[in-house]
Design a protein around this motif. Sequence first.
Motif, mmCIF file in Angstrom:
data_model
loop_
_atom_site.group_PDB
_atom_site.id
_atom_site.type_symbol
_atom_site.label_atom_id
_atom_site.label_comp_id
_atom_site.label_asym_id
_atom_site.label_seq_id
_atom_site.Cartn_x
_atom_site.Cartn_y
_atom_site.Cartn_z
ATOM 1 N N GLY A 57 -29.153 -65.253 82.383
ATOM 2 C CA GLY A 57 -28.288 -66.075 81.554
ATOM 3 C C GLY A 57 -26.822 -65.690 81.641
ATOM 4 N N ALA A 58 -25.982 -66.540 81.042
ATOM 5 C CA ALA A 58 -24.533 -66.384 81.137
ATOM 6 C C ALA A 58 -24.041 -65.145 80.404
ATOM 7 C CB ALA A 58 -23.844 -67.632 80.588
ATOM 8 N N ALA A 59 -24.657 -64.813 79.275
ATOM 9 C CA ALA A 59 -24.198 -63.667 78.485
ATOM 10 C C ALA A 59 -24.351 -62.363 79.272
ATOM 11 C CB ALA A 59 -24.958 -63.591 77.173
ATOM 12 N N THR A 60 -25.499 -62.204 79.944
ATOM 13 C CA THR A 60 -25.720 -60.998 80.745
ATOM 14 C C THR A 60 -24.751 -60.964 81.922
ATOM 15 O OG1 THR A 60 -28.058 -60.911 80.132
ATOM 16 C CG2 THR A 60 -27.398 -59.738 82.124
ATOM 17 N N ARG A 61 -24.514 -62.128 82.514
ATOM 18 C CA ARG A 61 -23.560 -62.195 83.629
ATOM 19 C C ARG A 61 -22.180 -61.740 83.172
ATOM 20 N NH1 ARG A 61 -22.217 -67.133 87.849
ATOM 21 N NH2 ARG A 61 -20.115 -66.422 88.390
ATOM 22 N N ALA A 62 -21.747 -62.208 82.016
ATOM 23 C CA ALA A 62 -20.434 -61.820 81.503
ATOM 24 C C ALA A 62 -20.389 -60.322 81.203
ATOM 25 C CB ALA A 62 -20.108 -62.620 80.245
ATOM 26 N N GLY A 63 -21.491 -59.791 80.682
ATOM 27 C CA GLY A 63 -21.546 -58.364 80.384
ATOM 28 C C GLY A 63 -21.430 -57.523 81.648
ATOM 29 N N ILE A 64 -22.086 -57.976 82.718
ATOM 30 C CA ILE A 64 -22.035 -57.240 83.981
ATOM 31 C C ILE A 64 -20.628 -57.293 84.567
ATOM 32 C CG2 ILE A 64 -22.846 -57.270 86.375
ATOM 33 C CD1 ILE A 64 -25.596 -58.056 85.309
ATOM 34 N N GLU A 65 -19.974 -58.438 84.469
ATOM 35 C CA GLU A 65 -18.600 -58.542 84.970
ATOM 36 C C GLU A 65 -17.673 -57.607 84.202
ATOM 37 O OE1 GLU A 65 -17.425 -62.716 86.642
ATOM 38 O OE2 GLU A 65 -18.584 -63.068 84.814
ATOM 39 N N GLU A 66 -17.884 -57.494 82.901
ATOM 40 C CA GLU A 66 -17.068 -56.588 82.087
ATOM 41 C C GLU A 66 -17.261 -55.133 82.521
ATOM 42 O OE1 GLU A 66 -16.613 -55.279 77.362
ATOM 43 O OE2 GLU A 66 -18.295 -56.525 78.037
ATOM 44 N N ILE A 67 -18.518 -54.753 82.750
ATOM 45 C CA ILE A 67 -18.807 -53.377 83.159
ATOM 46 C C ILE A 67 -18.293 -53.121 84.570
ATOM 47 C CG2 ILE A 67 -20.672 -51.743 83.648
ATOM 48 C CD1 ILE A 67 -22.272 -53.137 81.420
ATOM 49 N N ALA A 68 -18.428 -54.111 85.460
ATOM 50 C CA ALA A 68 -17.981 -53.950 86.846
ATOM 51 C C ALA A 68 -16.494 -53.643 86.914
ATOM 52 C CB ALA A 68 -18.311 -55.203 87.648
ATOM 53 N N ALA A 69 -15.728 -54.261 86.043
ATOM 54 C CA ALA A 69 -14.285 -53.989 86.022
ATOM 55 C C ALA A 69 -14.012 -52.542 85.617
ATOM 56 C CB ALA A 69 -13.592 -54.946 85.056
ATOM 57 N N ALA A 70 -14.855 -52.008 84.739
ATOM 58 C CA ALA A 70 -14.650 -50.639 84.250
ATOM 59 C C ALA A 70 -15.077 -49.585 85.261
ATOM 60 C CB ALA A 70 -15.413 -50.437 82.932
#
Length: 658
Positions: free
Chosen positions: A455-468
């Motif tokens: 889902g979209a929420a998990t995708r957004a969470g992964i993008e946030e972590i990837a930036a970090a």
Amino acid sequence: MNFFAQQDRARAQTRRMLVLFALAVVCIVVAIDLVVAVAFGTMGDGRRHAYRAAASPQTGVLVVTTLLVLAVIGFSMLYKISSLRAGGGVVARQLGATLIDPYDPAMAGNFAYKRLRNVVEEIAIASGVPVPEIYVLEDEPGINAFASGYTTSDAAVTVTRGCLDKLTRDELQGVIAHEFSHVLNGDMRLNIRLMGVLFGILVIGIVGSKMVQWSGRDRDSNWQVFVGIALLIIGSIGLFFGRLIKAGVSCQREYLADASAVQFTRQSQGIAGALKKIAGLAEGSKLQSPEREEAAHMFFGDGVGYSALFATHPPLHKRILAIDPHFDPQELVAIAKAWSAPVEAFDAEGAEVSISGLAPAGAPGARASASASAGVLPQAGAAIALTPNKVVTQVAHPGSDDYRAANAIHTTIADALRAYAYSAERAPQVVLALALDAGAEVRAKQLALVGKYFGAATRAGIEEIAAAIADLHPMQRLPLAQLAFPALRKRTRGELQTFVIVLKQLIQADGRVQLEEYCLATLVSAQVIEALDPSKTITAGSSKLPDCAAEIADVVATIARYGNDDAAEAARAFQLGMREVLPDAKASYAPPEDFVRALDQALPKLDRLVPAGKELLVRGLTRAVGADGMVAVSEAELLRTICAALHCPLPPLLEQAA
């Protein structure tokens, strides 16, 4: 004694345990048969009645009794072993321990829990193993600890409240390093099996105790009282042999674990200070839990109070003298006196605490800062020279340099990233974020796969972590994943299976698998999926090196190929590696086209090698990867990952050549 020799020692102890167990069973069966024979009047009085007694119908009663006793012991043992099959956390919970959840706000803000978690995580990273579950026996004021589990993948470390309240950081570090020695050397597996075996021979006494209790409710139950008392007496045979087995298995291992803790922390004051406090304070290491007898052989200190004959631990003064030859018994008097007055202590975690008798752990800023620690790690593109023999001695035996490197790795991982790793919801996202490609096109394809499955929420969470995690040092990527493994293991089997499928698809999204990606996927399989059925994991098998010649050739060829850009140099590295493992083999250099499939097929079979075979294999792999004189960080991580799959954990900094 190195790791592989200790694996052989553990096997010898297992055989000794089984011999004593068989002897205990024979004694219990004979004793019960004698009681039954007396009860049925089948005891003859001399040779005159010998034949008649043997031929009497009561002989069948004795046969049935024998089979019944064997069945009770066998099924009780299997029941206990089955109840422990889920791993180390089960043992901790049976003793009433509380799981420390770093994502729980109440626990995350607790100074003692934070300090304990930091120490455990740093030692786990330094040892090259997953971060274990952490438990606390809240109602135990004595100073004690134990490690439990079948493998490093399902390990749990438990400490008493006394450890948290009475030990400085250095002392706590010494105790945890001692317990990690048991984790790394395979002692845990023997310990947890021993719990099942002991329950089998203790169950007769337990049955007798219950019969005596129940018989008091019925006036016409004299026979139950008689049988119950008889079983209690016979149960003492099981208790005798149980304590004898524990004493035989445990004592020498404690000296070895103490020495390993000193080698690891490179200072003896920590573990020696903990032992001195046990000896000097009234609570000592005694436990109050009614289950302490079953797990007595696991503890850091004597939790029961055994006599010298059945002692599971060497005398405290001998353990202290082995670490601190200048030990003066008057120190114990001073410790007891100092404990009566509280002191202000500034701990390395940066918190001022007022705990009775706790000496200051260090000046403000004692814990390494990010900038100060970063210099311990090699540059991301650096290459180092290795010595194969030295690397072999590092297996499951980290040193103080490894602890400093682990401290640097742990300290410089951002708090936000650690918080994500601790969260049961965000931990899978951390691992998936580590698998994302640097290229925009491939990453978009990977994120689309994530959105499809989660889902979209998990995708957004992964993008946030990837930036970090973009700026992480290469040596921090796998340790970050290992910080996430405890939370990841809380997911259901079905969720983990889906997670592994998605992880593999992300890695293969660009049609090829990088070394870093393979290392991540292999660690997840070896250290997370394995924990679903830890009791089925075999960490030391019976296979011989010649039986695995094809698999050895594939693994050595793969590591030689990725350690050398030039084909001729890779072939030379392959031959050097094979000469270490199978000197008489006539293998030719032929790296597999699909190295992922080749390693996936080879490593499970190589994991069943005898310890001596694994030692030669690790030496050969090290020789192959370092044949050109230098090893890149990515190549070293591949070597560490392969060793992890073989249950031969390597620390983050491999021993360099002089």
